[in-house]
Write an enzyme that holds these catalytic residues in place. Structure first.
Site, PDB file in Angstrom:
ATOM      1  N   GLU A  76       0.724  -1.223   0.003  1.00 45.64           N
ATOM      2  CA  GLU A  76       0.122   0.015   0.066  1.00 45.64           C
ATOM      3  C   GLU A  76       1.007   1.172  -0.141  1.00 45.64           C
ATOM      4  O   GLU A  76       0.536   2.218  -0.654  1.00 45.64           O
ATOM      5  CB  GLU A  76      -0.553   0.129   1.360  1.00 45.64           C
ATOM      6  CG  GLU A  76      -1.995   1.096   1.330  1.00 45.64           C
ATOM      7  CD  GLU A  76      -3.035   1.130   0.187  1.00 45.64           C
ATOM      8  OE1 GLU A  76      -2.920   0.337  -0.544  1.00 45.64           O
ATOM      9  OE2 GLU A  76      -3.715   2.124   0.100  1.00 45.64           O
ATOM     10  N   ASP A  77       1.862   1.336   0.714  1.00 43.81           N
ATOM     11  CA  ASP A  77       2.734   2.547   1.021  1.00 43.81           C
ATOM     12  C   ASP A  77       3.975   2.601   0.268  1.00 43.81           C
ATOM     13  O   ASP A  77       4.769   3.665   0.488  1.00 43.81           O
ATOM     14  CB  ASP A  77       2.758   2.974   2.389  1.00 43.81           C
ATOM     15  CG  ASP A  77       1.530   3.134   3.153  1.00 43.81           C
ATOM     16  OD1 ASP A  77       0.512   3.504   2.348  1.00 43.81           O
ATOM     17  OD2 ASP A  77       1.261   2.887   4.372  1.00 43.81           O
TER      18      ASP A  77
END
Ligand code: MN
Length: 746
Positions: A76-77
């Site tokens: 996700e990051d």
């Protein structure tokens, strides 16, 4: 920040067989990926996944789960991908990390409180492995512990979400400590005054009852061992939110709470429970009316325990629960423990056993199945809700409303689930931002945007596509309504014409006056009855204008029954009243109407079989487009065909084509006309004559309406081109007994 070896040590302490290389690799990978990213607190980002992993070591989870905790935010990051994680850590871990990524994307969607239950189910549907949920809960716990670093305006929403979704989820998974901590932090954020008030009271109490917990624990343990009894005595103080909830629920004040301090005494056998009770009752004064024997009379959910309340040192009321290890397990793990007992998996083992702890996630995995359900074992055994849950998909509106649908549901069902009007005006949809066919089966987490048009009425065919009863009923209703409107319009047309020809005035008031005579409830009903042919215009005319004399000679129509006009054979004229009699919606014998001659049309490579729009054809002069059929052929439509709408979403099926006419070898092409003509001798002959004189070929004639005063029919003919067709149309229109002619574009 915890060092790499410290984390590994925490795992090997309870799981000596843990894969240390895996843990080390995950640690290094996640640290490198998060690099210089920072948390809102100013800490390096990597401290977060590390803390999440640490929380899970407290729950003694397996090494894969710990590795997943370290990796949980990488997709996700950071620039990490599922493929990369699969190749480095194996597919099992990749899948778990992927599940967490999906859930974190859901976090971005705003949600309403009443949908918490649905959202919990959605979480479960996405996290098909319970370890995903465990990491998610630990992730949330760490985020809550560091919530004060977040900007103030964001805290409330996060705390609400935690209170509504994650805390109950933790509770249902049997992680009561986690549940209470999540609740307390949320409570503190959402209702700081109440939290502070209760907390101050607790501190007062602590001040007054210094060492109360230790005191009772020691005294009781000593008294029991003097009598040769082994027991585990554990005391605890009730948490602020728990106190608040009880005060709310029972509408009582802080002072009236008798269970702020509680002790649990676990022993080996049932008899020992009662012996411990005797020791307690002879050591401290008891509070009358507070003793409960749930061993001889278990609660509905099979909870077994002895409860008693004593007046402890410094006059503080203290509740004690006494039970066996097995009873404690049922109380802690609830229905999950039942499931295990039945299979005998945990039977007779020591609860403190290491191997059992390592297997903790085994029962947690099974707990997933129970999460979607209520709290009683009855419901668990009933097992019906489980099926319900597996059979559902959960989708979002663009505004984040969650819609639960049965598995296999389509955007049509979705539209009707949101609102009947939205279903009725639905013409298309976007799924996750992409235009998709309305027949697409929806998946968990899909965001569905319904494209609407006020001009739309739901096609009857949707009834077969829709899965939900609501959508089906609404489509049927809308179809009936639109059919009724069409009949009404047709009836009005017929009546106006009949009145005009009789030179009589026409008005709704006149019709209103004769409703009873014709057993109709409304003018709309009467018009529809005329349109359907149930009621003749002549009859209505005669009742509305009793002075009217019908001067026409009665015409005996062709025998009503089956079949087509067979003009090519020139005799045995037959036609049928279509079974449901609706103009324009009747042509069911598609095969009879299509022309499958393959034609060379420039722009096509190879020998693709070409056919023409089955309901209306196409002729040179029309602007045309080709649609690839599922069998690999090409169907040519004039671009004005409403049928093309069906392919709007499938741009890959559209083929640009244009006419390629060989002037030395002219061919005919199919077209269809919709003709209304007076029911008078000679009208059909006139039509046939006009077409014949203009060297058009009639292929087929189909009667749509045979009212006493006029016929409506479809004629399929073959013409050279558009100019030829228009000449025929114009000549037909000029005939006095032909009331209307229009080309049909299917
Ligand atoms: Mn996280």
């Amino acid at each position: 920040m915890m060092r790499q070896y410290e984390l590994v040590e925490r795992v090997t302490r309870y799981n000596p067989d843990a894969d240390e290389a895996l843990l080390n690799k995950a640690y290094v990978y996640a640290m490198q990926k998060h690099g210089s990213q920072m948390r809102a607190s100013g800490d390096p980002y990597f401290s977060h996944p590390l803390e999440v992993a640490a929380i899970l070591t407290d729950l003694r989870l397996d090494d894969a789960t710990i590795a997943v905790a370290l990796l949980h935010d990488t997709i996700e990051d950071t620039d990490a991908t599922r493929t990369e994680i699969d190749s480095l850590f194996g597919e099992e871990i990749g899948k778990l990390v992927d599940g967490l990524t999906k859930i974190s994307r859901l976090d971005l969607v705003s949600r309403k409180a009443k949908q918490a239950e649905n959202f919990r189910k959605l979480l479960l549907a996405i996290a098909d492995d319970v370890r995903v949920l465990l990491v998610k809960l630990a992730d949330r716990l760490h985020n809550m512990r560091t919530l004060h670093h977040m900007p103030e305006h964001k805290r409330g929403r996060i705390a609400e979400e935690t209170m509504e979704i994650y805390a109950p989820l933790a509770g249902r998974m049997g992680m009561h400590d986690m549940r209470e901590e999540l609740e307390d932090i949320s409570f503190h954020t959402l209702n700081p005054e109440a939290y502070e008030t209760i907390n101050e009271r607790l501190e007062d109490l602590r001040e007054r009852n210094k060492d109360l917990i230790l005191d009772i624990e020691t005294t009781l343990t000593e008294r029991l061992s003097e009598r040769g009894m082994a027991a585990l005595v554990k005391g605890r103080e009730k948490r602020p939110y728990s106190i608040f909830r009880k005060m709310q629920r029972k509408a009582i004040g802080f002072e009236q709470l008798s269970d702020i301090y509680g002790f649990r005494v676990t022993v080996g056998t049932l008899e020992a429970c009662y012996r411990v009770l005797g020791v307690i009752h002879t050591t401290w004064p008891t509070v009358p009316g507070r003793f409960k024997d749930y061993i001889s009379t278990p609660k509905q959910n099979d909870y077994k325990s002895l409860h008693t309340t004593i007046v402890g040192p410094s006059r503080q009321r203290v509740e004690l629960q006494i039970r066996t290890v097995n009873m404690d397990r049922v109380a802690e793990y609830g229905i999950a423990a039942h499931a295990l007992y039945k299979d005998g998996e945990f039977g007779g083992r020591n609860i403190a056993n290491h191997t059992e702890d390592c297997r903790a996630f085994e029962w947690l995995r099974r707990t997933t199945e129970l999460l979607a359900q209520g709290d009683t074992p009855e419901e668990f055994l009933e097992n019906t809700k489980l099926e319900l849950f597996h059979d559902q998909v959960f989708c979002f509106t663009p505004k984040g409303r969650l819609i639960a649908l049965p598995r296999g549901a389509t955007p049509i069902d979705f539209a009707y689930a949101v609102h009947t009007d939205i279903g009725n005006t639905c013409v298309g949809c976007k799924i996750n931002g992409k235009i998709m066919p309305l027949v697409t089966a929806l998946h968990n987490g899909d965001e569905v945007e319904v494209i609407r048009s006020q001009a739309q009425t739901p096609p009857p065919a949707w009834e077969a596509i829709a899965v939900t009863g609501k959508a089906r009923a609404a489509i049927r209703r809308a179809t009936r309504e639109s059919v009724r409107k069409q009949y009404g319009a047709l009836g009005e047309h017929i009546l106006k014409r009949a009145f005009a020809r009789a030179d009589k005035s026409y008005s709704e008031d006149l019709l209103e006056a004769v409703l009873d005579t014709h057993h109709q409830n409304s003018v709309a009903d009467l018009l529809a009855a005329v349109g359907r042919g149930d009621l003749s215009a002549q009859t209505v005319l005669k009742t509305a204008h009793p002075d009217y004399q019908d001067e026409r000679v009665a015409i005996s129509g062709p025998p009503s029954g089956e079949g087509w006009f067979d003009l090519k054979q020139g005799h045995g004229l037959k036609f049928r009243i279509p079974p449901t009699g609706l103009a324009g919606a009747i042509v069911e014998d598609g095969d009879d109407w299509s022309d499958n001659n393959a034609l060379p049309i420039r722009g096509l490579s190879g020998d693709i079989p070409v056919s023409f729009a089955p309901d209306g054809g196409a002729v040179p002069g029309d602007r045309i487009v080709g649609i690839l059929t599922s069998s690999g052929g090409l169907t040519i439509y004039p671009i004005q065909s409403p049928a093309l709408k069906e392919y709007d979403d499938e741009t890959e099926r559209w083929v640009d084509v244009r006419w390629d006419i060989d002037v030395n070898n002219p061919e005919r092409f199919p077209a269809r006309l919709d003709i209304s003509a007076a029911n008078e001798p000679g009208s059909l002959a006139t039509i046939a004559q006009v077409i014949g004189e203009n060297s058009g070929n009639i292929d087929n004639v189909k009667m749509l309406q045979r009212a006493p005063d006029f016929h409506q029919m479809l004629i399929d003919l073959e013409v050279w081109d558009l100019k030829h067709l228009n000449r025929i149309i114009n000549q037909l229109r000029s005939k006095p007994n032909v009331s209307s002619v229009s080309r049909v574009n299917g």
